[in-house]
Motif scaffolding. Structure first.
Motif, PDB file in Angstrom:
ATOM      1  N   VAL A 267       0.840  -1.188   0.000  1.00  0.00           N
ATOM      2  CA  VAL A 267       0.000   0.000   0.000  1.00  0.00           C
ATOM      3  C   VAL A 267       0.882   1.247   0.000  1.00  0.00           C
ATOM      4  CG1 VAL A 267      -1.842   1.255   1.177  1.00  0.00           C
ATOM      5  CG2 VAL A 267      -1.801  -1.253   1.243  1.00  0.00           C
ATOM      6  N   PHE A 268       0.610   2.145  -0.950  1.00  0.00           N
ATOM      7  CA  PHE A 268       1.338   3.405  -1.066  1.00  0.00           C
ATOM      8  C   PHE A 268       0.353   4.553  -0.892  1.00  0.00           C
ATOM      9  CE2 PHE A 268       3.608   0.216  -3.404  1.00  0.00           C
ATOM     10  CZ  PHE A 268       4.950   0.489  -3.229  1.00  0.00           C
ATOM     11  N   VAL A 269       0.752   5.540  -0.125  1.00  0.00           N
ATOM     12  CA  VAL A 269      -0.080   6.717   0.104  1.00  0.00           C
ATOM     13  C   VAL A 269       0.705   7.951  -0.313  1.00  0.00           C
ATOM     14  CG1 VAL A 269      -1.312   8.100   1.797  1.00  0.00           C
ATOM     15  CG2 VAL A 269      -1.292   5.610   2.005  1.00  0.00           C
ATOM     16  N   ASN A 270       0.113   8.710  -1.252  1.00  0.00           N
ATOM     17  CA  ASN A 270       0.769   9.921  -1.751  1.00  0.00           C
ATOM     18  C   ASN A 270       2.208   9.641  -2.148  1.00  0.00           C
ATOM     19  OD1 ASN A 270      -1.647  11.186  -1.173  1.00  0.00           O
ATOM     20  ND2 ASN A 270      -0.935  12.005   0.774  1.00  0.00           N
ATOM     21  N   GLY A 271       2.421   8.452  -2.730  1.00  0.00           N
ATOM     22  CA  GLY A 271       3.724   8.096  -3.263  1.00  0.00           C
ATOM     23  C   GLY A 271       4.664   7.409  -2.307  1.00  0.00           C
ATOM     24  N   GLU A 272       4.295   7.264  -1.044  1.00  0.00           N
ATOM     25  CA  GLU A 272       5.174   6.630  -0.063  1.00  0.00           C
ATOM     26  C   GLU A 272       4.545   5.333   0.434  1.00  0.00           C
ATOM     27  OE1 GLU A 272       6.875   9.002   3.000  1.00  0.00           O
ATOM     28  OE2 GLU A 272       6.745  10.854   1.833  1.00  0.00           O
ATOM     29  N   GLN A 273       5.363   4.280   0.502  1.00  0.00           N
ATOM     30  CA  GLN A 273       4.846   2.996   0.967  1.00  0.00           C
ATOM     31  C   GLN A 273       4.570   3.062   2.462  1.00  0.00           C
ATOM     32  OE1 GLN A 273       7.163  -0.416  -0.138  1.00  0.00           O
ATOM     33  NE2 GLN A 273       5.598  -1.862   0.548  1.00  0.00           N
ATOM     34  N   THR A 274       3.370   2.658   2.856  1.00  0.00           N
ATOM     35  CA  THR A 274       2.973   2.727   4.259  1.00  0.00           C
ATOM     36  C   THR A 274       2.967   1.363   4.941  1.00  0.00           C
ATOM     37  OG1 THR A 274       0.632   2.616   3.590  1.00  0.00           O
ATOM     38  CG2 THR A 274       1.611   4.807   3.907  1.00  0.00           C
ATOM     39  N   HIS A 275       2.564   0.319   4.233  1.00  0.00           N
ATOM     40  CA  HIS A 275       2.579  -1.008   4.854  1.00  0.00           C
ATOM     41  C   HIS A 275       2.375  -2.090   3.791  1.00  0.00           C
ATOM     42  CE1 HIS A 275      -1.483   0.752   5.180  1.00  0.00           C
ATOM     43  NE2 HIS A 275      -1.925  -0.444   4.869  1.00  0.00           N
ATOM     44  N   THR A 276       2.674  -3.322   4.194  1.00  0.00           N
ATOM     45  CA  THR A 276       2.464  -4.507   3.362  1.00  0.00           C
ATOM     46  C   THR A 276       1.635  -5.507   4.157  1.00  0.00           C
ATOM     47  OG1 THR A 276       4.547  -4.209   2.174  1.00  0.00           O
ATOM     48  CG2 THR A 276       3.581  -6.407   2.137  1.00  0.00           C
ATOM     49  N   PHE A 277       0.639  -6.082   3.490  1.00  0.00           N
ATOM     50  CA  PHE A 277      -0.243  -7.048   4.140  1.00  0.00           C
ATOM     51  C   PHE A 277      -0.132  -8.361   3.377  1.00  0.00           C
ATOM     52  CE2 PHE A 277      -4.409  -9.070   4.832  1.00  0.00           C
ATOM     53  CZ  PHE A 277      -4.530  -8.966   6.212  1.00  0.00           C
ATOM     54  N   SER A 278       0.411  -9.386   4.029  1.00  0.00           N
ATOM     55  CA  SER A 278       0.616 -10.684   3.374  1.00  0.00           C
ATOM     56  C   SER A 278      -0.723 -11.332   3.023  1.00  0.00           C
ATOM     57  CB  SER A 278       1.420 -11.616   4.289  1.00  0.00           C
ATOM     58  OG  SER A 278       2.705 -11.086   4.519  1.00  0.00           O
ATOM     59  N   HIS A 279      -0.732 -12.061   1.907  1.00  0.00           N
ATOM     60  CA  HIS A 279      -1.956 -12.737   1.484  1.00  0.00           C
ATOM     61  C   HIS A 279      -2.382 -13.769   2.532  1.00  0.00           C
ATOM     62  CE1 HIS A 279      -2.012 -10.873  -2.388  1.00  0.00           C
ATOM     63  NE2 HIS A 279      -0.870 -11.404  -2.781  1.00  0.00           N
ATOM     64  N   ARG A 280      -3.634 -13.672   2.955  1.00  0.00           N
ATOM     65  CA  ARG A 280      -4.232 -14.704   3.806  1.00  0.00           C
ATOM     66  C   ARG A 280      -5.224 -15.541   3.002  1.00  0.00           C
ATOM     67  NH1 ARG A 280      -5.498 -11.152   9.339  1.00  0.00           N
ATOM     68  NH2 ARG A 280      -3.342 -10.416   9.675  1.00  0.00           N
ATOM     69  N   TYR A 281      -5.844 -14.921   2.012  1.00  0.00           N
ATOM     70  CA  TYR A 281      -6.701 -15.645   1.073  1.00  0.00           C
ATOM     71  C   TYR A 281      -5.947 -15.682  -0.242  1.00  0.00           C
ATOM     72  CZ  TYR A 281     -10.934 -17.208  -1.321  1.00  0.00           C
ATOM     73  OH  TYR A 281     -11.853 -17.937  -2.034  1.00  0.00           O
ATOM     74  N   THR A 282      -5.526 -16.867  -0.650  1.00  0.00           N
ATOM     75  CA  THR A 282      -4.558 -16.997  -1.740  1.00  0.00           C
ATOM     76  C   THR A 282      -5.177 -17.274  -3.113  1.00  0.00           C
ATOM     77  OG1 THR A 282      -4.249 -19.332  -1.195  1.00  0.00           O
ATOM     78  CG2 THR A 282      -2.729 -17.747  -0.189  1.00  0.00           C
TER      79      THR A 282
END
Length: 303
Positions: A267-282
């Motif tokens: 997830v990027f907000v206004n051009g800066e990466q804020t977080h990553t969420f690993s796939h739980r539903y694949t």
């Protein structure tokens, strides 16, 4: 399965130039988001092969009247111009330009509305670079492919085109907002959301759903200044992942980009990466609904 994934570019300098990894293929989409400078005279978006230009998109503002020129440069000679004698790129305003590659042509749209269908004058498979120059600021350049199993009719009708929520500068389209993601959320998928956060905002949700539950729920909690990510399966929520945020401010413009990698959602907000969420539903191809609700007004969404 996605054909290829190439990371988006956020807030790149102008002039901007990048190789297109693996070159162009039918079904590829290039999205350019930015803002035209208030005193702009012109800017260009070019698709290159060596010194040739397969596609030249050139908004101009001669004498204050805007129009857009499309052309091809081959062996140092320009072809016949194709012009649109109006412009969807007003000076001083944000825009989103999308170029969709089909077998016969480039389908060009701006802010979700068709602009021009430009028939190929040289093989698109030769194109290996995108270039942007002129009096414009860039916020995002993104690449993605349609899913292989999408029909030729979908591709020819340009159903990968973005959804236009309201005219630039006008924020009349309120949430909740829901749309289908054709082909599901494959690796390499880029979802782009432009909007304005309400001055008294408390919560904003960006949610990716499938028919059995929620694969990814991203909630912005303005009263706590935290972003909460989670999923919902088998009638219950999973473990929350919380992070503080400083890039969201009430009453201001917001650009959220969700990039689906093989491992998770970046997830990027206004051009800066804020977080990553690993796939739980694949089963990513089954994740086919984007839902946005809460205290935000939308300008533009590319699902």
């Amino acid at each position: 399965m996605a054909l290829h994934q190439q990371l988006p570019f956020f807030n790149p300098n102008v002039p901007f130039s990048s190789l297109i990894q693996a070159g162009l293929l039918e079904g590829m989409s290039i999205t350019v988001c930015g803002r035209v400078l208030p005193d702009a005279e012109a800017f260009v978006v070019n698709l290159y092969y060596g010194s040739d230009i397969a596609l030249h998109v050139n908004p101009r503002y001669n004498g204050g009247f805007g129009y857009v020129t499309h052309n091809t440069l081959r062996n140092n000679a320009w072809g016949e111009e194709e012009n649109k004698h109006e412009t969807p790129f007003p000076r001083g305003q944000m825009f989103a330009l999308q170029i969709l590659v089909t077998h016969e042509s480039y389908k060009i749209s701006t802010n979700g509305k068709p602009l021009l269908e430009y028939k190929h004058r040289m093989p698109f498979s030769c194109v290996d670079r995108v270039h942007v120059d002129g009096m414009v600021e860039l916020s995002l350049v993104a690449f993605q492919y349609l899913a292989r199993h999408q029909s030729q009719q979908q591709m020819s009708e340009g159903l990968a085109e973005p959804h236009y929520a309201a005219a630039p500068g006008s924020f009349d389209q309120m949430v909740p907002y829901k749309c289908i993601i054709n082909g599901g959320v494959q690796p390499g998928k880029v979802i782009i959301i432009h909007g304005v956060i309400s001055p008294q905002a408390k919560r904003v949700w960006f949610t990716l759903r499938h028919k059995f539950g929620i694969a990814f729920d991203n909630c912005l909690c303005f009263d706590e200044n935290v972003a909460v990510c989670n999923n919902y399966e088998d009638g219950k929520w999973g473990n929350e992942e919380r992070s503080e945020f400083t890039l969201f401010k009430r009453g201001e413009l917001l650009q959220v980009t969700i990039f689906c990698s093989r491992h998770g959602y970046e997830v990027f907000v206004n051009g800066e990466q804020t977080h990553t969420f690993s796939h739980r539903y694949t089963k990513l191809e089954e994740i086919d609904v984007l839902d946005i609700h809460g205290d935000v007004r939308l300008i533009f969404v590319q699902p």
